[in-house]
Write a protein that holds these residues in place. Structure first.
Motif, PDB file in Angstrom:
ATOM      1  N   TYR A 134      73.575 102.114  -6.880  1.00  0.00           N
ATOM      2  CA  TYR A 134      74.918 101.569  -7.084  1.00  0.00           C
ATOM      3  C   TYR A 134      75.959 102.662  -6.832  1.00  0.00           C
ATOM      4  CZ  TYR A 134      73.079  97.361  -9.367  1.00  0.00           C
ATOM      5  OH  TYR A 134      72.436  96.179  -9.642  1.00  0.00           O
ATOM      6  N   HIS A 176      81.837  83.868 -11.663  1.00  0.00           N
ATOM      7  CA  HIS A 176      82.210  84.823 -10.606  1.00  0.00           C
ATOM      8  C   HIS A 176      83.196  84.198  -9.625  1.00  0.00           C
ATOM      9  CE1 HIS A 176      82.073  87.441  -7.154  1.00  0.00           C
ATOM     10  NE2 HIS A 176      81.442  86.542  -6.427  1.00  0.00           N
ATOM     11  N   GLU A 219      75.831  92.946  -4.444  1.00  0.00           N
ATOM     12  CA  GLU A 219      75.547  92.659  -5.851  1.00  0.00           C
ATOM     13  C   GLU A 219      76.381  93.638  -6.665  1.00  0.00           C
ATOM     14  OE1 GLU A 219      71.475  91.968  -7.748  1.00  0.00           O
ATOM     15  OE2 GLU A 219      72.004  93.977  -8.465  1.00  0.00           O
ATOM     16  N   SER A 220      77.201  93.104  -7.571  1.00  0.00           N
ATOM     17  CA  SER A 220      78.089  93.989  -8.340  1.00  0.00           C
ATOM     18  C   SER A 220      78.067  93.630  -9.817  1.00  0.00           C
ATOM     19  CB  SER A 220      79.517  93.928  -7.797  1.00  0.00           C
ATOM     20  OG  SER A 220      80.003  92.604  -7.771  1.00  0.00           O
ATOM     21  N   HIS A 221      78.234  94.648 -10.635  1.00  0.00           N
ATOM     22  CA  HIS A 221      78.263  94.523 -12.103  1.00  0.00           C
ATOM     23  C   HIS A 221      79.497  95.232 -12.643  1.00  0.00           C
ATOM     24  CE1 HIS A 221      74.073  93.111 -12.875  1.00  0.00           C
ATOM     25  NE2 HIS A 221      73.821  93.730 -11.728  1.00  0.00           N
ATOM     26  N   ILE A 275      71.786  93.912  -1.649  1.00  0.00           N
ATOM     27  CA  ILE A 275      70.408  93.434  -1.821  1.00  0.00           C
ATOM     28  C   ILE A 275      70.067  92.501  -0.662  1.00  0.00           C
ATOM     29  CG2 ILE A 275      70.412  93.668  -4.326  1.00  0.00           C
ATOM     30  CD1 ILE A 275      70.945  90.640  -4.484  1.00  0.00           C
ATOM     31  N   ARG A 285      69.028  89.274   1.369  1.00  0.00           N
ATOM     32  CA  ARG A 285      69.173  87.845   1.096  1.00  0.00           C
ATOM     33  C   ARG A 285      68.997  87.098   2.425  1.00  0.00           C
ATOM     34  NH1 ARG A 285      72.192  85.449  -2.859  1.00  0.00           N
ATOM     35  NH2 ARG A 285      71.353  87.142  -4.133  1.00  0.00           N
ATOM     36  N   THR A 323      79.825  90.019  -9.032  1.00  0.00           N
ATOM     37  CA  THR A 323      78.907  88.896  -8.760  1.00  0.00           C
ATOM     38  C   THR A 323      78.011  88.612  -9.959  1.00  0.00           C
ATOM     39  OG1 THR A 323      77.228  90.365  -7.788  1.00  0.00           O
ATOM     40  CG2 THR A 323      78.873  89.430  -6.282  1.00  0.00           C
ATOM     41  N   LYS A 324      77.740  89.614 -10.778  1.00  0.00           N
ATOM     42  CA  LYS A 324      76.857  89.450 -11.942  1.00  0.00           C
ATOM     43  C   LYS A 324      77.635  89.506 -13.253  1.00  0.00           C
ATOM     44  CE  LYS A 324      72.960  89.167  -9.665  1.00  0.00           C
ATOM     45  NZ  LYS A 324      72.125  87.943  -9.714  1.00  0.00           N
TER      46      LYS A 324
END
Length: 634
Positions: free
Chosen positions: A342, A492, A368-370, A353, A355, A422-423
């Protein structure tokens, strides 16, 4: 009540209201053409610019914070229009700033770490705002498109959207994270002034004023030789000037390279010129793709190979040292493979990631983000403190309601910002259980579920914004009949790219901002601005303009369109009864209504009532104003 969007648009239109927009437009256009500017202080000292500066700073939270002289916006507000303008013009003739008050605020989530802020006096802040309003359009024309921080019509969402584009659509999966060590404390003053000269600012008097601002004495510390004081109004603009050179240098490594292959320009859906054909041509040259996204001193360099990322890391480190005399933080600066690790940016952590597959058979990668861990660590104690405030209201029910409002505003602010991850659901869902436990443990029977409210028919107050966003959530709770926003009810939302047609300094760009806004008579507004009421405070005269805009140029009682010579700014509570010149105590009415507010003679009252022909609702407004001046209702 006006919406936040409307307030933002109103703020953007202040320059139009104070008849300064045309000057800013010309500065922007001339800067775009590469012209130089030698008489800017004369523009800075214009009464229109000073009035606009006062308008822009008076509603800032910082305007109530005193500097070393102990004064706030209250002292400026008490001056007359002429007194304030003369005071600013006199200081600009030979500018010597007063000492800067130094305060320290917590840095990050560690209470032991402090970040110093420099707070100039309120008069120096006003002068900085005057300078900013003239310099910003000149600098905006020169700033690179990949810079998003502290610029009009740009924000964190736009920067995040560009990061997503680079990672997902452009397949740039290697990022160079550079952390400049103490950027704001280490800006070279001489280099900054040369950069302003390169941008076309050749007014030596203005450059000496900016130099004086940079070297203003910090109380208890002394005179700084380097750095821009955090807390000054003009500091964010100056920091962008410093790093703008870095933006263009990075662009020269790939985006701005002339191509051997011809390409055609196309126009994006938002009206901006697309460079996709040029970039396609550049990719055929086998050059390593490089691009940058910068938000203030936080920037990321994207490329498509590890070897090139390493070269960029060392090249950027050397360039910062040699060109800007800035050093990087070794422990925070590194090369990251986004497929494996990250990368943190503006409170988020992001990676890519796999897909599915692309049409060419290669793996397709998505973002993909947190919410980053440091940001989550800040949220937890803040929620705990806000729940404690609800549990122990200090002044009864009203303070309890205010505590609930503060909690709701904080949670909705978290949702508005971090919904870009996104998460985000995975990150905030654990909070929901913790919050519900805290509410039950602390508030016990005072907290109710939506089911309990319906079953017991408990009367509840749910604001429209909460009802629309959270009304379907089973997590919604109620305290004392007021809704408590559920922290775990979030979805999101992909970050939205900026509309590059928007520009505060072109008529076409402003049209995008002000779409569907009702118009007011600018001739009347400019007349009011240029003809302040004599012997009244700057606060009174400035609020006249605000009221004319807010009331859409109409009488607050009769709804009649106000015209020059038929406008009265009325104190709801008279000054002899302690009424002030603040916005809430003023209202614009036509002269007939003003006579009627104060009239006590039945014949005069009857005369004006016949002239105005007020309906029942208008009579109620009239009687409310009459009661405040201690006149019997009609």
């Amino acid at each position: 009540m006006a919406t936040g969007k409307a307030k933002k648009k109103d703020k953007l239109r202040h320059a139009e209201y104070y008849d300064f927009q045309a000057i800013q437009d010309k500065l922007y256009a001339d800067s775009n053409k590469g012209k130089v500017f030698k008489h800017l202080v004369e523009i800075i000292a214009l009464p229109e610019n000073i009035r606009l500066a006062y308008r822009n700073i008076k509603k800032n939270h910082g305007s109530t914070t005193p500097g070393t002289d102990g004064k706030t916006i209250t002292e400026l507000s008490a001056l007359s229009d002429e007194q304030l303008i003369c005071a600013v013009q006199r200081k600009l003739n030979w500018y010597v700033p007063q000492s800067v008050r130094r305060v320290e605020i917590p840095k990050g989530n560690d209470p032991m770490k402090k970040r110093p802020l420099g707070i100039p006096t309120i008069m120096d802040r006003l002068i900085q705002q005057c300078v900013l309003q003239v310099m910003e359009p000149i600098c905006e024309a020169k700033f690179h498109d990949h810079s998003y921080g502290f610029r009009p019509n740009r924000n964190q969402q736009h920067a995040i959207a560009q990061v997503h584009k680079n990672m997902q659509r452009s397949n740039l999966h290697y990022v160079v994270d550079i952390d400049v060590k103490g950027f704001f404390d280490n800006v070279n003053h001489g280099k900054l002034l040369k950069q302003l000269w390169t941008m076309g600012i050749h007014d030596k008097k203005l450059l000496s004023i900016i130099s004086a601002m940079l070297k203003a004495e910090v109380a208890g510390i002394g005179f700084p030789e380097v750095g821009t004081p955090q807390g000054g109004i003009i500091s964010p603009l100056l920091s962008n000037v410093v790093l703008n050179e870095l933006d263009w240098w990075l662009a020269s490594q790939w985006e701005e390279i002339p191509t051997e292959f011809p390409y055609k320009e196309s126009v994006n859906y938002n009206g901006s010129v697309s460079k996709s054909h040029k970039f396609a041509a550049l990719r055929r040259t086998r050059l390593k793709e490089v691009t940058c996204v910068r938000y203030a001193d936080d920037f990321k360099i994207f490329t498509n190979s590890y070897q090139n990322a390493v070269k960029l890391f060392h090249a950027t480190k050397s360039w910062l040292h040699e060109r800007l005399s800035l050093e990087i933080s070794p422990e925070k600066s590194k090369v990251i493979n986004l497929k494996e690790q990250y990368s943190e940016f503006l409170g988020f952590k992001l990676k890519v990631i796999p897909r599915g597959k692309r049409s060419n058979g290669r793996a397709k990668y998505v973002v993909e983000s947190h919410i980053r861990e440091k940001s989550i660590a800040k949220i937890k104690p803040n929620l705990k403190r806000l729940i404690y405030d609800i549990e122990f209201p200090s002044q009864g029910k009203r303070t309890e309601y205010q505590a609930i409002c503060r909690y709701n505003v904080y949670v909705m602010g978290i949702h508005d910002y971090y919904q870009l991850a996104t998460k985000v659901c995975d990150d905030l869902t654990p909070f929901a259980l913790s919050v519900h436990k805290s509410l039950r443990a602390r508030l016990k029977e005072r907290v109710k579920t939506a089911k309990q409210v319906r079953k017991r028919k408990i009367p509840c107050e749910v604001p429209k914004v909460i009802r629309e966003r959270y009304g379907k959530s089973k997590q919604l709770r109620y305290v004392a009949g007021h809704a408590v926003v559920p922290i775990g009810y979030i979805r999101h939302k992909p970050p939205k790219s900026m509309n590059r047609k928007i520009n505060s300094y072109t008529p076409e760009g402003r049209a995008e901002i002000h779409k569907n806004l009702d118009r007011i008579d600018m001739t009347v507004l400019h007349y009011l601005m240029r003809n302040p009421v004599l012997y009244r405070t700057i606060e009174y005269n400035d609020n006249r303009l605000s009221l004319y805009s807010a009331q859409m140029g109409k009488c607050a009682v009769s709804g009649k369109v106000l015209s020059i010579g038929d406008i009265h700014c009325h104190h709801k509570v008279p000054r002899y009864l302690g009424g002030k010149d603040n916005y809430q105590n003023l209202v614009l009415v036509c002269e007939d209504v003003h006579h009627l507010i104060h009239a006590t003679n039945p014949d005069i009252i009857r005369k004006y009532m016949e002239i105005l022909g007020l309906d029942q609702k208008q009579k109620e407004k009239l009687n409310k104003l009459r009661s405040l001046v201690h006149v019997e209702s009609y």
